[in-house]
Design a protein around this motif. Sequence first.
Motif, PDB file in Angstrom:
ATOM      1  N   THR A  39       0.824  -1.220   0.000  1.00 29.68           N
ATOM      2  CA  THR A  39       0.000   0.000   0.000  1.00 29.68           C
ATOM      3  C   THR A  39       0.857   1.268   0.000  1.00 29.68           C
ATOM      4  OG1 THR A  39      -0.219   0.016   2.417  1.00 29.68           O
ATOM      5  CG2 THR A  39      -1.937  -1.131   1.181  1.00 29.68           C
ATOM      6  N   GLY A  40       2.090   1.174   0.525  1.00 29.01           N
ATOM      7  CA  GLY A  40       2.990   2.331   0.506  1.00 29.01           C
ATOM      8  C   GLY A  40       3.269   2.779  -0.927  1.00 29.01           C
ATOM      9  N   TYR A  43       0.636   5.243  -2.069  1.00 35.74           N
ATOM     10  CA  TYR A  43       0.849   6.616  -1.575  1.00 35.74           C
ATOM     11  C   TYR A  43       2.022   7.261  -2.303  1.00 35.74           C
ATOM     12  CZ  TYR A  43      -2.559   5.660   2.005  1.00 35.74           C
ATOM     13  OH  TYR A  43      -3.743   5.357   2.636  1.00 35.74           O
ATOM     14  N   ARG A  44       3.035   6.441  -2.586  1.00 30.36           N
ATOM     15  CA  ARG A  44       4.186   6.961  -3.326  1.00 30.36           C
ATOM     16  C   ARG A  44       3.777   7.402  -4.733  1.00 30.36           C
ATOM     17  NH1 ARG A  44       9.449   5.784  -1.558  1.00 30.36           N
ATOM     18  NH2 ARG A  44       9.449   4.895   0.523  1.00 30.36           N
ATOM     19  N   ARG A  94      10.585   5.388  -5.852  1.00 33.27           N
ATOM     20  CA  ARG A  94      11.548   5.100  -4.762  1.00 33.27           C
ATOM     21  C   ARG A  94      12.609   6.189  -4.650  1.00 33.27           C
ATOM     22  NH1 ARG A  94       8.717   1.391  -2.080  1.00 33.27           N
ATOM     23  NH2 ARG A  94       7.542   0.291  -3.662  1.00 33.27           N
ATOM     24  N   VAL A 102       6.233  11.855   0.493  1.00 31.74           N
ATOM     25  CA  VAL A 102       5.105  10.924   0.636  1.00 31.74           C
ATOM     26  C   VAL A 102       4.378  10.986   1.992  1.00 31.74           C
ATOM     27  CG1 VAL A 102       6.541   8.903   1.235  1.00 31.74           C
ATOM     28  CG2 VAL A 102       4.317   8.561   0.192  1.00 31.74           C
ATOM     29  N   SER A 103       5.103  11.212   3.078  1.00 31.87           N
ATOM     30  CA  SER A 103       4.414  11.228   4.382  1.00 31.87           C
ATOM     31  C   SER A 103       3.481  12.429   4.510  1.00 31.87           C
ATOM     32  CB  SER A 103       5.405  11.247   5.541  1.00 31.87           C
ATOM     33  OG  SER A 103       6.060  10.017   5.611  1.00 31.87           O
ATOM     34  N   ALA A 106       0.441  11.504   2.402  1.00 35.28           N
ATOM     35  CA  ALA A 106      -0.310  10.399   3.012  1.00 35.28           C
ATOM     36  C   ALA A 106      -1.102  10.844   4.246  1.00 35.28           C
ATOM     37  CB  ALA A 106       0.646   9.270   3.395  1.00 35.28           C
ATOM     38  N   ARG A 112      -6.159   9.493   1.637  1.00 38.96           N
ATOM     39  CA  ARG A 112      -6.320   8.197   2.307  1.00 38.96           C
ATOM     40  C   ARG A 112      -7.665   7.553   1.948  1.00 38.96           C
ATOM     41  NH1 ARG A 112      -2.089   7.478   5.285  1.00 38.96           N
ATOM     42  NH2 ARG A 112      -2.893   5.450   5.853  1.00 38.96           N
ATOM     43  N   GLY A 132       1.608  -2.000   5.228  1.00 34.30           N
ATOM     44  CA  GLY A 132       1.400  -0.551   5.271  1.00 34.30           C
ATOM     45  C   GLY A 132       1.566  -0.014   6.676  1.00 34.30           C
ATOM     46  N   ARG A 133       0.719   0.951   7.033  1.00 35.27           N
ATOM     47  CA  ARG A 133       0.803   1.557   8.361  1.00 35.27           C
ATOM     48  C   ARG A 133      -0.509   1.398   9.132  1.00 35.27           C
ATOM     49  NH1 ARG A 133       4.775   2.139   5.777  1.00 35.27           N
ATOM     50  NH2 ARG A 133       6.458   3.670   5.982  1.00 35.27           N
ATOM     51  N   ASP A 134      -1.622   1.275   8.394  1.00 42.87           N
ATOM     52  CA  ASP A 134      -2.952   1.282   9.021  1.00 42.87           C
ATOM     53  C   ASP A 134      -3.784   0.084   8.565  1.00 42.87           C
ATOM     54  OD1 ASP A 134      -3.110   1.996   6.366  1.00 42.87           O
ATOM     55  OD2 ASP A 134      -4.763   3.411   6.648  1.00 42.87           O
ATOM     56  N   ARG A 183      10.038  10.873   8.833  1.00 43.99           N
ATOM     57  CA  ARG A 183       8.897  10.177   8.249  1.00 43.99           C
ATOM     58  C   ARG A 183       8.107   9.427   9.332  1.00 43.99           C
ATOM     59  NH1 ARG A 183       8.460   6.391   3.886  1.00 43.99           N
ATOM     60  NH2 ARG A 183      10.504   5.504   4.157  1.00 43.99           N
ATOM     61  N   ASP A 187       4.210  10.018  10.209  1.00 44.35           N
ATOM     62  CA  ASP A 187       3.280   8.881  10.104  1.00 44.35           C
ATOM     63  C   ASP A 187       2.613   8.567  11.449  1.00 44.35           C
ATOM     64  OD1 ASP A 187       3.989   8.613   7.441  1.00 44.35           O
ATOM     65  OD2 ASP A 187       5.401   6.974   7.779  1.00 44.35           O
ATOM     66  N   ARG A 190       0.168  11.916  12.669  1.00 47.11           N
ATOM     67  CA  ARG A 190      -0.937  12.461  11.871  1.00 47.11           C
ATOM     68  C   ARG A 190      -2.277  12.100  12.510  1.00 47.11           C
ATOM     69  NH1 ARG A 190       0.395   8.203   7.435  1.00 47.11           N
ATOM     70  NH2 ARG A 190      -0.889   6.509   8.163  1.00 47.11           N
TER      71      ARG A 190
HETATM   72  O1   DC Z   1       6.009   1.655   3.083  1.00 50.86           O
HETATM   73  P1   DC Z   1       6.543   2.906   2.393  1.00 50.86           P
HETATM   74  O2   DC Z   1       7.750   3.462   3.087  1.00 50.86           O
HETATM   75  O3   DC Z   1       6.744   2.721   0.934  1.00 50.86           O
HETATM   76  O4   DC Z   1       5.362   3.973   2.557  1.00 50.86           O
HETATM   77  C1   DC Z   1       5.458   5.258   2.026  1.00 50.86           C
HETATM   78  C2   DC Z   1       4.691   6.238   2.896  1.00 50.86           C
HETATM   79  O5   DC Z   1       3.293   6.031   2.742  1.00 50.86           O
HETATM   80  C3   DC Z   1       4.984   6.184   4.390  1.00 50.86           C
HETATM   81  O6   DC Z   1       5.751   7.290   4.789  1.00 50.86           O
HETATM   82  C4   DC Z   1       3.657   6.253   5.060  1.00 50.86           C
HETATM   83  C5   DC Z   1       2.640   6.137   3.987  1.00 50.86           C
HETATM   84  N1   DC Z   1       1.742   4.992   4.148  1.00 50.86           N
HETATM   85  C6   DC Z   1       0.601   5.189   4.877  1.00 50.86           C
HETATM   86  O7   DC Z   1       0.404   6.273   5.416  1.00 50.86           O
HETATM   87  N2   DC Z   1      -0.309   4.187   4.976  1.00 50.86           N
HETATM   88  C7   DC Z   1      -0.082   2.997   4.409  1.00 50.86           C
HETATM   89  N3   DC Z   1      -0.995   2.016   4.530  1.00 50.86           N
HETATM   90  C8   DC Z   1       1.094   2.771   3.681  1.00 50.86           C
HETATM   91  C9   DC Z   1       2.015   3.790   3.586  1.00 50.86           C
END
Ligand code: DC
Length: 226
Positions: A39-40, A43-44, A94, A102-103, A106, A112, A132-134, A183, A187, A190
């Motif tokens: 999922t990152g 967002y990228r 990348r 990206v942060s 995002a 989102r 991902g993060r969430d 970052r 993350d 937020r």
């Molecule tokens: O996993 P990554 O480093 O490629 O993710 C890039 C950015 O996207 C990271 O700084 C936070 C955001 N992200 C997010 O907020 N929610 C997700 N599910 C995945 C990534």
Amino acid sequence: MKQREQRTLKIAIDGPAGAGKSTVAKIVAKQLQLFYLDTGAMYRAIAYKTLKSRVPIDDEFRVSEIAKSTEVILDHSDQRIVWCDGENVTLDIRCPEVTRAVSVVAAYPGVRERLVELQRLEAKRGGVVMDGRDIGTYVLPDADFKFFLTATLEERAKRRWIELKKAGKEVTFQEVAQDMEQRDRLDTEREVSPLKPAQDAIILDTTGLTVEELVAKILALAQEGK
Ligand code: DC
């Protein structure tokens, strides 16, 4: 493995940058014959499109409009090509500029909302390992397994720095560590879906573990049905 149909199995892998999520998620997905969704990368792709369109990344309204109108497709083959409005952006997303932007992008609710909608649609197609993060807290709260990977900032930055050096990028360890810390902060702090473990997540500290050890641990935990 719990008695579940493999094709509907959902595994969430969350954690900060450099914790080993994508490396491990790809292998686990292959072993269990599930889709892998990074999922990152989505967002990228939006951050990339924003920079390419010369829209300031702090213009929340316009960035959210970009997220709504951009077609982001993640290829499920081993090549894992990322398409952004028909353009192959696999490598571009990348680059350090995108990584820095990206942060910010995002953190916007409009961005989102759109990407979570796409991620949930992907999960409806069948079994998936999503990183991902969430994912455990918001995207797939009913995931069968939720893992939250952590490691010290030093170890995470070291891993990322080695990767970048191998790819021929001229960066110092300090630069990588500073960017990563910044970052992580964005993350975690937020308002919408901040980075945090789900209440029912299994937390794994990956410091000092090899990829093989980590994969074995995750597969074993999934098999035990813990
Ligand atoms: O996993 P990554 O480093 O490629 O993710 C890039 C950015 O996207 C990271 O700084 C936070 C955001 N992200 C997010 O907020 N929610 C997700 N599910 C995945 C990534």
